[in-house]
Scaffold this motif. Structure first.
Motif, PDB file in Angstrom:
ATOM      1  N   ARG A 158       0.839  -1.197   0.000  1.00 12.08           N
ATOM      2  CA  ARG A 158       0.000   0.000   0.000  1.00 12.08           C
ATOM      3  C   ARG A 158       0.882   1.260   0.000  1.00 12.08           C
ATOM      4  NH1 ARG A 158      -5.699   0.387   0.338  1.00 12.08           N
ATOM      5  NH2 ARG A 158      -6.203   2.584   0.589  1.00 12.08           N
ATOM      6  N   LYS A 159       2.022   1.129   0.694  1.00  7.81           N
ATOM      7  CA  LYS A 159       2.953   2.253   0.791  1.00  7.81           C
ATOM      8  C   LYS A 159       3.403   2.724  -0.592  1.00  7.81           C
ATOM      9  CE  LYS A 159       7.057   1.522   2.446  1.00  7.81           C
ATOM     10  NZ  LYS A 159       7.912   0.695   3.289  1.00  7.81           N
ATOM     11  N   PHE A 160       3.409   1.811  -1.544  1.00  8.39           N
ATOM     12  CA  PHE A 160       3.901   2.177  -2.873  1.00  8.39           C
ATOM     13  C   PHE A 160       2.847   2.866  -3.739  1.00  8.39           C
ATOM     14  CE2 PHE A 160       7.254  -0.788  -1.759  1.00  8.39           C
ATOM     15  CZ  PHE A 160       8.358  -0.036  -2.131  1.00  8.39           C
ATOM     16  N   LEU A 161       1.615   2.859  -3.237  1.00  3.12           N
ATOM     17  CA  LEU A 161       0.595   3.562  -4.024  1.00  3.12           C
ATOM     18  C   LEU A 161       0.848   5.056  -3.923  1.00  3.12           C
ATOM     19  CD1 LEU A 161      -2.629   1.530  -3.218  1.00  3.12           C
ATOM     20  CD2 LEU A 161      -1.054   1.321  -5.137  1.00  3.12           C
ATOM     21  N   ARG A 162       0.605   5.749  -5.004  1.00  2.00           N
ATOM     22  CA  ARG A 162       0.872   7.191  -5.050  1.00  2.00           C
ATOM     23  C   ARG A 162      -0.396   7.964  -4.724  1.00  2.00           C
ATOM     24  NH1 ARG A 162       5.077   6.458  -3.652  1.00  2.00           N
ATOM     25  NH2 ARG A 162       6.615   5.351  -4.850  1.00  2.00           N
ATOM     26  N   THR A 163      -0.368   9.243  -4.964  1.00  2.00           N
ATOM     27  CA  THR A 163      -1.533  10.081  -4.651  1.00  2.00           C
ATOM     28  C   THR A 163      -2.735   9.649  -5.494  1.00  2.00           C
ATOM     29  OG1 THR A 163      -0.992  11.601  -6.402  1.00  2.00           O
ATOM     30  CG2 THR A 163      -0.067  12.101  -4.242  1.00  2.00           C
ATOM     31  N   THR A 164      -3.914  10.054  -5.018  1.00  4.24           N
ATOM     32  CA  THR A 164      -5.134   9.729  -5.752  1.00  4.24           C
ATOM     33  C   THR A 164      -5.005  10.163  -7.208  1.00  4.24           C
ATOM     34  OG1 THR A 164      -6.398  10.022  -3.757  1.00  4.24           O
ATOM     35  CG2 THR A 164      -7.624  10.168  -5.806  1.00  4.24           C
ATOM     36  N   ASN A 165      -4.446  11.364  -7.403  1.00  5.04           N
ATOM     37  CA  ASN A 165      -4.325  11.885  -8.776  1.00  5.04           C
ATOM     38  C   ASN A 165      -3.464  10.991  -9.651  1.00  5.04           C
ATOM     39  OD1 ASN A 165      -5.930  14.032  -8.776  1.00  5.04           O
ATOM     40  ND2 ASN A 165      -4.324  15.561  -8.352  1.00  5.04           N
ATOM     41  N   THR A 166      -2.326  10.576  -9.092  1.00  9.12           N
ATOM     42  CA  THR A 166      -1.425   9.732  -9.882  1.00  9.12           C
ATOM     43  C   THR A 166      -2.094   8.404 -10.203  1.00  9.12           C
ATOM     44  OG1 THR A 166       0.397  10.733  -8.735  1.00  9.12           O
ATOM     45  CG2 THR A 166       0.876   8.709  -9.922  1.00  9.12           C
ATOM     46  N   GLU A 167      -2.691   7.780  -9.194  1.00  9.84           N
ATOM     47  CA  GLU A 167      -3.335   6.487  -9.438  1.00  9.84           C
ATOM     48  C   GLU A 167      -4.482   6.644 -10.429  1.00  9.84           C
ATOM     49  OE1 GLU A 167      -1.999   3.803  -8.735  1.00  9.84           O
ATOM     50  OE2 GLU A 167      -0.499   4.522  -7.320  1.00  9.84           O
ATOM     51  N   MET A 168      -5.203   7.764 -10.315  1.00 11.22           N
ATOM     52  CA  MET A 168      -6.320   7.990 -11.243  1.00 11.22           C
ATOM     53  C   MET A 168      -5.790   8.184 -12.660  1.00 11.22           C
ATOM     54  SD  MET A 168      -9.424   7.729 -11.186  1.00 11.22           S
ATOM     55  CE  MET A 168     -10.408   7.734 -12.680  1.00 11.22           C
ATOM     56  N   GLY A 169      -4.616   8.812 -12.770  1.00 10.40           N
ATOM     57  CA  GLY A 169      -3.980   8.980 -14.084  1.00 10.40           C
ATOM     58  C   GLY A 169      -3.726   7.618 -14.724  1.00 10.40           C
ATOM     59  N   HIS A 170      -3.219   6.682 -13.922  1.00 13.96           N
ATOM     60  CA  HIS A 170      -2.955   5.332 -14.456  1.00 13.96           C
ATOM     61  C   HIS A 170      -4.258   4.635 -14.842  1.00 13.96           C
ATOM     62  CE1 HIS A 170       1.335   5.237 -13.742  1.00 13.96           C
ATOM     63  NE2 HIS A 170       1.141   5.742 -12.540  1.00 13.96           N
ATOM     64  N   ILE A 171      -5.288   4.846 -14.008  1.00 14.21           N
ATOM     65  CA  ILE A 171      -6.594   4.226 -14.312  1.00 14.21           C
ATOM     66  C   ILE A 171      -7.136   4.773 -15.636  1.00 14.21           C
ATOM     67  CG2 ILE A 171      -9.028   4.190 -13.564  1.00 14.21           C
ATOM     68  CD1 ILE A 171      -8.065   2.934 -11.209  1.00 14.21           C
ATOM     69  N   SER A 172      -7.076   6.093 -15.779  1.00 17.50           N
ATOM     70  CA  SER A 172      -7.577   6.703 -17.028  1.00 17.50           C
ATOM     71  C   SER A 172      -6.830   6.162 -18.227  1.00 17.50           C
ATOM     72  CB  SER A 172      -7.366   8.212 -17.025  1.00 17.50           C
ATOM     73  OG  SER A 172      -8.249   8.797 -16.167  1.00 17.50           O
ATOM     74  N   GLU A 173      -5.521   6.002 -18.069  1.00 14.58           N
ATOM     75  CA  GLU A 173      -4.707   5.512 -19.183  1.00 14.58           C
ATOM     76  C   GLU A 173      -5.127   4.080 -19.557  1.00 14.58           C
ATOM     77  OE1 GLU A 173      -2.731   6.893 -21.207  1.00 14.58           O
ATOM     78  OE2 GLU A 173      -1.900   5.092 -22.149  1.00 14.58           O
ATOM     79  N   GLN A 174      -5.335   3.244 -18.548  1.00 16.40           N
ATOM     80  CA  GLN A 174      -5.793   1.868 -18.813  1.00 16.40           C
ATOM     81  C   GLN A 174      -7.128   1.877 -19.533  1.00 16.40           C
ATOM     82  OE1 GLN A 174      -4.646  -0.941 -19.042  1.00 16.40           O
ATOM     83  NE2 GLN A 174      -2.828  -0.624 -17.803  1.00 16.40           N
ATOM     84  N   PHE A 175      -8.030   2.702 -19.020  1.00 14.69           N
ATOM     85  CA  PHE A 175      -9.365   2.807 -19.611  1.00 14.69           C
ATOM     86  C   PHE A 175      -9.241   3.259 -21.068  1.00 14.69           C
ATOM     87  CE2 PHE A 175     -13.177   5.222 -20.622  1.00 14.69           C
ATOM     88  CZ  PHE A 175     -14.191   4.369 -20.211  1.00 14.69           C
ATOM     89  N   THR A 176      -8.370   4.262 -21.293  1.00 14.45           N
ATOM     90  CA  THR A 176      -8.175   4.790 -22.646  1.00 14.45           C
ATOM     91  C   THR A 176      -7.693   3.701 -23.603  1.00 14.45           C
ATOM     92  OG1 THR A 176      -7.697   6.968 -21.775  1.00 14.45           O
ATOM     93  CG2 THR A 176      -6.874   6.503 -23.978  1.00 14.45           C
ATOM     94  N   ARG A 177      -6.724   2.918 -23.150  1.00 11.17           N
ATOM     95  CA  ARG A 177      -6.196   1.858 -24.027  1.00 11.17           C
ATOM     96  C   ARG A 177      -7.296   0.898 -24.443  1.00 11.17           C
ATOM     97  NH1 ARG A 177      -0.696   0.532 -20.556  1.00 11.17           N
ATOM     98  NH2 ARG A 177       0.254   2.583 -20.861  1.00 11.17           N
ATOM     99  N   VAL A 178      -8.096   0.475 -23.451  1.00 13.81           N
ATOM    100  CA  VAL A 178      -9.156  -0.480 -23.780  1.00 13.81           C
ATOM    101  C   VAL A 178     -10.203   0.181 -24.660  1.00 13.81           C
ATOM    102  CG1 VAL A 178     -11.029  -1.846 -22.773  1.00 13.81           C
ATOM    103  CG2 VAL A 178      -8.755  -1.874 -21.717  1.00 13.81           C
ATOM    104  N   ALA A 179     -10.520   1.429 -24.351  1.00 11.24           N
ATOM    105  CA  ALA A 179     -11.570   2.117 -25.106  1.00 11.24           C
ATOM    106  C   ALA A 179     -11.139   2.371 -26.548  1.00 11.24           C
ATOM    107  CB  ALA A 179     -11.929   3.429 -24.417  1.00 11.24           C
TER     108      ALA A 179
END
Ligand SMILES: Nc1ncnc2c1ncn2[C@@H]1O[C@H](COP(=O)(O)OP(=O)(O)O)[C@@H](O)[C@H]1O
Ligand SMILES: [Mg+2]
Length: 626
Positions: A158-179
């Motif tokens: 859990r310690k390695f998770l970054r800020t909400t913004n950073t994690e959300m950035g990665h989520i958006s990127e994943q979503f974008t790739r699939v979309a």
């Protein structure tokens, strides 16, 4: 008693989870891929706190029955492959059967699912590997998987998770790739209750790119389609002017799977070589389809890397498709008129300085275009050209102009001696040689050319550099450059390292037609030099070349090195900024532009030509409404 124990399943899963599940975005990737494999057409993703608190994916796919709901979360449980042979022809996104087990080992998971033909659904909760009972529930056909508090029991992770913004950035990127890979699906993404994307199927790829990455990225993409040797390629290519500082807008998909591959990246870079600055990355969306036997995705758990059965073939097919298209286009950069809004003309009081200046410019422009009507008028220009005679060295010698005014050039007079390059519909209107009566050299550096749509400003050095570079490339493709014996050998002092470089790069020197022989201790003699570069300072060129060769780290690929040297040669041999040109020379330069590949950019990727349209001018001068 021995100290070694076999770890229990929960420990095994927790450890295995480290490989597949790195952060919330990896959970999303796995869940989305499962929904797609399940045949979902409409998929909804709800995320809270960058996915650290919740990632929920709901689909309308095939669903799971009461038995499968449990089994799905066992390690190595999959419905997608059965035997070793199945691994050869995987057509689904998943097949390793480890994602759900891994996720359930490191988070609290609720799965609710119902096959379309079942009267009710079932629900199962798993808390970090501890299974509850499966119970019936009312739910729509399909599957919803909610993943809460990822790594809650693993503080180290859990310690390695970054800020909400950073994690959300990665989520958006994943979503974008699939979309992007599935523009035929309805997809929704929300974060903390706010809708970030609501994408509907059927809008097409360009529209989807615009919705996900912004209109600026989607506008003006060049489409390429090609099908050969078992590969179907579709690409949307950004124009060179839209190249970015990072590779963030390069998406490559293989059978709808986002991949990263160094062969393909290299092919993309090569296709744009010379069109963009080397430090920039073009915007590229590349979709490849190949039979599953032609590559292996089972290289890494995340399946972002693949191994091609014939990587060289893939490389050359991608390169050829992209390059052919780019070379067939006219890619002159649009000129940027001032962005600042022009204040409306002030009524009454006498115009201020700015206004007076603007009016003078407007008048000058109007005069310029009025004196040079677009139809057939052949009035000689009144400006003074440079001294007559040509300095446009190169293998396409032309008659020196008899005076500063050249008669209107006919194509036969201006075309270079080599065969014309491909001339396409894209190219014809803009690349057509300009008539000399519409040329004006300004500051001895730029050529102003009237075009049917407006005017171009050509950077004479950059354009000539590109022309020479392309000629050198073409000549080299036929074999070593033709060499000319120097009347007086040029003697150069060389360091040990430089002497070594001459030896080590003997093949390069031979290709270039440069013959160098030892002349005494610490000196060499340049005895022959390429005829094409006859006008340049031989000693200076060889010295710079040796500097470059010795500054290089070992192992630079020979091809790249050769092109760097050609860049350098073209730059040295090209006419310079500040050099007056006769009209015939300008006409020659522009006629050459029309038949040279990639003439819109100099070899360093800077534009050679800026294009202005009358429509823009008229807008700026407030001659038309908006
Ligand atoms: N959204 C879903 N809808 C229907 N079945 C699913 C869904 N997600 C997972 N499954 C089933 O669970 C199995 C295990 O999933 P997973 O652990 O991701 O492994 P894999 O996708 O590699 O088979 C899948 O093979 C599939 O049968
Ligand atoms: Mg899966």
């Amino acid at each position: 008693m021995g100290r070694i124990v076999v770890l229990d399943d929960q420990m095994v899963n927790m450890i295995a989870a480290g490989e597949v599940i790195e952060r919330p975005a990896s959970v999303l990737k796995e869940l989305l891929e499962n929904s797609i494999d399940a045949g979902g057409r409409c998929i909804r993703v709800d995320v809270e706190d960058g996915g650290c608190r919740l990632i929920a994916v709901a689909d309308d796919g095939c669903g799971m029955d009461v038995e499968d709901i449990r089994t799905a979360f066992f390690p190595h449980a999959t419905s997608k492959v059965r035997c070793a042979q199945d691994l050869q022809g995987v057509r689904t996104m998943g097949f390793r059967g480890e994602a759900l087990a891994s996720i359930a080992a490191v988070a609290q998971v609720t799965v609710t699912s119902r096959p379309a033909d079942a009267v009710e659904g079932h629900r199962l909760r798993i808390d970090c590997g501890r299974f509850d009972e499966v119970g019936p529930c009312a739910t729509a056909p399909g599957t919803t998987i909610e993943v809460r508090n990822l790594f809650a029991k693993l503080p180290a992770r859990r310690k390695f998770l970054r800020t909400t913004n950073t994690e959300m950035g990665h989520i958006s990127e994943q979503f974008t790739r699939v979309a992007l890979a599935h523009s035929d699906l309805d997809l929704t993404l929300t974060h903390n209750g706010r809708t970030l994307h609501r994408l509907t199927a059927g809008g097409g790829l360009v529209e989807r790119i615009g919705e996900l990455l912004g209109r600026v990225v989607a506008d003006d993409l060049i489409e390429v389609r090609r099908q050969e040797k078992g590969m179907t390629l579709r690409a949307l290519l950004g124009k060179p002017a839209t190249a970015r500082g990072t590779g963030q807008f390069q998406y490559v998909f293989l059978n709808r799977r986002y991949i990263r591959d160094r062969f393909i990246s290299h092919a993309i870079r090569e296709a744009y070589r010379g069109l963009i600055e080397p430090s920039k990355y073009p915007v590229v969306f590349l979709f490849l389809e190949m039979p599953p036997e032609a590559f292996d995705v089972n290289v890494h758990p995340a399946k972002v890397e693949v191994r091609f059965a014939n990587a060289n073939l893939v490389h050359s097919q991608v390169l050829a498709a992209l390059r052919d298209k780019l070379l067939s286009m006219n890619l002159d950069a649009p000129g940027m008129l001032p962005k600042a809004p022009v204040p409306p003309p002030m009524p009454g009081p006498p115009p201020g300085d700015d206004e007076a200046r603007r009016q003078r410019i407007a008048q000058a422009m109007a005069d310029f275009f009025q004196k040079r009507p677009s139809g057939g008028g052949q009035r000689p220009l009144e400006f003074r050209g440079g001294p007559s005679g040509s300095r446009l060295s190169g293998p396409a010698p032309h008659e020196p102009a008899p005076s500063s005014f050249a008669a209107p050039a006919r194509p036969e007079e201006t075309a270079p001696s080599e065969p014309h390059g491909p001339s396409t519909a894209d190219q014809a209107p803009a690349g057509a040689p300009a008539e000399p009566s519409r040329l004006l050299q300004i500051h001895d550096s730029y050529i102003l050319v009237q075009t049917p749509e407006g005017f171009d400003i050509v950077d004479q050095h950059a354009l000539h550099e590109r022309i020479l570079y392309e000629r050198l490339c073409r000549k080299l493709a036929d074999g070593p450059l033709m060499s000319q014996r120097l009347l007086m050998p040029e003697i150069l002092d060389v360091s040990d390292a430089q002497a070594e470089a001459i030896h080590a790069h003997a093949a390069l020197f031979e290709k270039l037609g440069i013959e160098i022989a030892p002349f005494g201790p610490g000196t060499v003699a340049v005895q022959s030099f390429p005829a094409l570069l006859a006008d340049i300072d031989v000693a200076g060129f060889v010295r710079d070349l040796l500097d470059r060769l010795t500054a290089r780290e070992a192992g630079l690929d020979a091809e790249r090195l050769l092109h760097e040297v050609l860049d350098m040669a073209a730059c040295k041999a090209a006419i310079k900024a500040g050099q007056p040109l006769s009209e015939a020379e300008m006409a020659q330069l522009l006629a050459d532009k029309a038949v040279v590949e990639r003439a819109s950019r100099c070899p360093h990727g800077r534009p050679t030509t800026l294009r202005f349209t009358l429509a823009e001018l008229e807008k700026q001068f407030k001659r038309t409404g908006f």
